[in-house]
Design an enzyme around this catalytic site. Sequence first.
Site, mmCIF file in Angstrom:
data_model
loop_
_atom_site.group_PDB
_atom_site.id
_atom_site.type_symbol
_atom_site.label_atom_id
_atom_site.label_comp_id
_atom_site.label_asym_id
_atom_site.label_seq_id
_atom_site.Cartn_x
_atom_site.Cartn_y
_atom_site.Cartn_z
ATOM 1 N N LYS A 1 0.868 -1.182 0.000
ATOM 2 C CA LYS A 1 0.000 0.000 0.000
ATOM 3 C C LYS A 1 0.901 1.226 0.000
ATOM 4 O O LYS A 1 1.739 1.398 0.891
ATOM 5 C CB LYS A 1 -0.894 0.004 1.251
ATOM 6 C CG LYS A 1 -1.629 1.338 1.490
ATOM 7 C CD LYS A 1 -2.554 1.284 2.709
ATOM 8 C CE LYS A 1 -3.136 2.656 3.039
ATOM 9 N NZ LYS A 1 -4.020 2.655 4.215
ATOM 10 N N ASP B 1 -2.537 10.319 3.592
ATOM 11 C CA ASP B 1 -3.928 9.917 3.756
ATOM 12 C C ASP B 1 -4.684 10.965 4.563
ATOM 13 O O ASP B 1 -4.608 10.996 5.793
ATOM 14 C CB ASP B 1 -3.978 8.544 4.466
ATOM 15 C CG ASP B 1 -5.402 8.014 4.607
ATOM 16 O OD1 ASP B 1 -6.322 8.604 4.005
ATOM 17 O OD2 ASP B 1 -5.571 6.998 5.311
ATOM 18 N N LYS C 1 -10.230 12.927 7.847
ATOM 19 C CA LYS C 1 -9.756 12.583 9.191
ATOM 20 C C LYS C 1 -9.749 13.827 10.073
ATOM 21 O O LYS C 1 -9.444 14.921 9.594
ATOM 22 C CB LYS C 1 -8.307 12.059 9.112
ATOM 23 C CG LYS C 1 -8.161 10.651 8.585
ATOM 24 C CD LYS C 1 -6.698 10.220 8.636
ATOM 25 C CE LYS C 1 -6.493 8.854 8.014
ATOM 26 N NZ LYS C 1 -7.134 7.753 8.752
ATOM 27 N N ASP D 1 1.642 6.348 5.513
ATOM 28 C CA ASP D 1 0.694 5.413 4.914
ATOM 29 C C ASP D 1 1.215 4.717 3.648
ATOM 30 O O ASP D 1 0.495 3.962 3.003
ATOM 31 C CB ASP D 1 -0.628 6.140 4.631
ATOM 32 C CG ASP D 1 -1.847 5.283 4.900
ATOM 33 O OD1 ASP D 1 -1.708 4.262 5.601
ATOM 34 O OD2 ASP D 1 -2.932 5.618 4.385
ATOM 35 N N ASP E 1 -12.069 6.998 3.652
ATOM 36 C CA ASP E 1 -10.850 6.820 4.454
ATOM 37 C C ASP E 1 -10.395 5.354 4.480
ATOM 38 O O ASP E 1 -9.285 5.051 4.898
ATOM 39 C CB ASP E 1 -11.097 7.331 5.879
ATOM 40 C CG ASP E 1 -9.804 7.550 6.648
ATOM 41 O OD1 ASP E 1 -8.720 7.503 6.013
ATOM 42 O OD2 ASP E 1 -9.865 7.764 7.876
ATOM 43 N N GLU F 1 -9.250 3.633 2.139
ATOM 44 C CA GLU F 1 -8.751 3.708 0.761
ATOM 45 C C GLU F 1 -7.661 2.687 0.457
ATOM 46 O O GLU F 1 -7.476 2.296 -0.685
ATOM 47 C CB GLU F 1 -8.231 5.130 0.477
ATOM 48 C CG GLU F 1 -6.795 5.423 0.946
ATOM 49 C CD GLU F 1 -6.586 5.284 2.449
ATOM 50 O OE1 GLU F 1 -7.563 5.454 3.197
ATOM 51 O OE2 GLU F 1 -5.447 5.003 2.873
ATOM 52 N N ARG G 1 -7.439 -0.465 1.146
ATOM 53 C CA ARG G 1 -7.980 -1.723 0.619
ATOM 54 C C ARG G 1 -8.432 -1.562 -0.830
ATOM 55 O O ARG G 1 -8.478 -2.526 -1.581
ATOM 56 C CB ARG G 1 -9.120 -2.198 1.532
ATOM 57 C CG ARG G 1 -10.290 -1.270 1.594
ATOM 58 C CD ARG G 1 -11.203 -1.573 2.778
ATOM 59 N NE ARG G 1 -10.674 -1.085 4.044
ATOM 60 C CZ ARG G 1 -11.255 -1.286 5.223
ATOM 61 N NH1 ARG G 1 -12.387 -1.965 5.289
ATOM 62 N NH2 ARG G 1 -10.717 -0.814 6.329
#
Length: 495
Positions: free
Chosen positions: A265, A270, A277, A288, A347, A349, A351
Site C-alpha cells: 500500500k 492519507d 480525518k 501510509d 478513508d 482507501e 484496501r
Amino acid sequence: MKNLFDQWNVSLAAMDKGPLKADVCVIPVYAQKKVSPWVQAIDKAHDGIISSWLESSYVGEDREKSMFFVNKGDLAFKDFLVISLGDAKKAGQNEIRNAFGKASKLISQRGYKSVAVVHGDEKIPFEYAMDGFLLGSYRFSKYKEDVKQSQSLQTFIFATSHKNKKTYEKHLSHTCATTRAIFLARDLVNEPGNVVYPESFASIAKNETAKRKITYKVLSAAELKKQNFNLHLAVGQASDKQPCLVHLHYKPTKKAKKKVALVGKGITFDTGGLSLKPPTYMVSMKTDMAGAAGVLAAMTAIADLALPVEVHGIMALAENAVNGNATRPDDVVRARNGKTVEIENTDAEGRLVLADALHYAENLGVDYIVDAATLTGACVIALGDEIFAIYSKDAKLASLIENAASDVGDKGWRMPLEESYKSQLKSDVADMKNVGGREGGSITAALFLSNFVEKTAWAHLDVAGPARASREFDTIPKGGSGVPTRTFIRFVETL
Ligand code: BES
Ligand code: ZN
Ligand code: ZN
C-alpha cells in the site's frame, strides 16, 4: 535521495592482526564477566583499565545500568564503552541486537566519529551485534540545520577473530544489504508527503533499481485507466499528484526456486478524503506508504543478496486527498476484477488500491502473494504498536511469515480470516462495500482484500502499528521503523 548507509564506512577488522584505531571502542561482556583473551589483551595494553572496572563496578543483568564509559585518552582509543549483555544463557538475538543498538545511540549522542566494536567473547553471536549496532545508528536529520552531518558517527569497525574471517565477512555483507534497505524504507516513511508523492516515489524506485538486476515498469494514471484500475484511480482522483503503480521484477540468474509477488500500500498521504480525518488523526499519515516502502526496500536487498527466488514488487501509489472531483461516500466503482464496490467511507482507501493491485499480482502467475499495508487503526487497537497482523488462509504461508518475522526480530501475529464476518461488507447496491462496522475492523479489511485473490496462496500483513515508532526503541529511533522490510527479505530467503 541519499542513503545514510552509503555515506558510512563499515568494515571488518581482524582483532588478532595488529592494533585498531577508533575514537571509541565498544567492549561487550556477559554478566558472568568472563572476558575473552582479546579483551584481556586490550586490557593489558591499557594498564588493566577494563578489568579494574569490571572488578569495581556492577556489571549485572540489567543492561541499562551496565553501560559505562571509561576515559583513557589513549592513542588508539579515546574512550571505551563497556556494555553488559546480561546473563549469557538468557541473551537471545533480540537482547543482543538491543544492547548493541543502545550502545550505538550512546555513542552517537557523544559525538564520536569512529567506533570499533570488539567481538569480545566468541560466544556472542556477532551477526546480531552488527545488525543492532548499525540499525541503532540510523538518524533522519536532513531537515535539521543544527545537526552537522560530517560531525556524526561515520566509521564503523567490527573487530573479530581472524580465523573466522570468511564467516564474518558473509555476515557483514548480509547485514550491510539489509541495513541499507531498512534505511531506505525508513527514509521514505520519514520524508513528508510534499517530498514523497506517487511520481517522486516512482522515480526513487527507478533510481534504486537502475543499478541493480531489477526491471522497472511504471503504470501511469492513463495506463491504469486503460487497465481498469478503477478503485486505485478513485482513491487518487482528488489529488494534483497523479496516482501510479510501480512494478519491479527481479529474476535470479539460476532457475528460481519459487515465484513471489510482494504488494505494498503506497498512500503517500492519507487525509481520509471526503470522509476527512480529524486533525490529530491526520498527523503522521505520511506513514501510509510504509507497505510500498517495504516492498521497494526489500527488492533492493533481494537483488543485492542475489537470492534464488523470482520476485515481483508491486507498489500501489496514490495520495488520498480532497477536491471537487473527490470520490464521494455512496459512489459505486467497478474493480479491476469486475466486482462492484460501494465506497461507504473514503478513508478506507488502502484496501481499494490494494484490491486492484492484488488482482494485477495474481495475473502474474506466482506461487505466493504477500501484501503489506498500514491498513487499519483497528489493528493498532488489537495488537498495539509493535506487532503486525498476519492474515492467510494458507497455514504454510502464514507460518513462513511468522518464522521470517521472528528470525529477524520483527513481531507478527496470526489473526483469523473469519468468513462469517464478511456479512459486514454486504452492500444494498453493489457486490460489496468497502467498510464493515467497528468490530473486528482489521479482520473485515483483510476479508475485503480476500475478494480480489482467487486461487493463489496469499497473505496480508497489517503493519499500521509497527510501521512507525511513536517512541524510541533500542534499534529504532522515533519515526519510520523499516517494518515490513526485514520480514519480506527473510521470507524470500527461506523459500
Ligand atoms: N491509513 C489508515 C490506517 C491507519 C490508522 C494507519 C492509524 C496507521 C495508523 C487507513 O487508511 C484508515 O484510515 N483506515 C480507517 C478504516 C475505517 C474507515 C474503516 C481506520 O482505521 O479508521
Ligand atoms: Zn484512510
Ligand atoms: Zn490509509
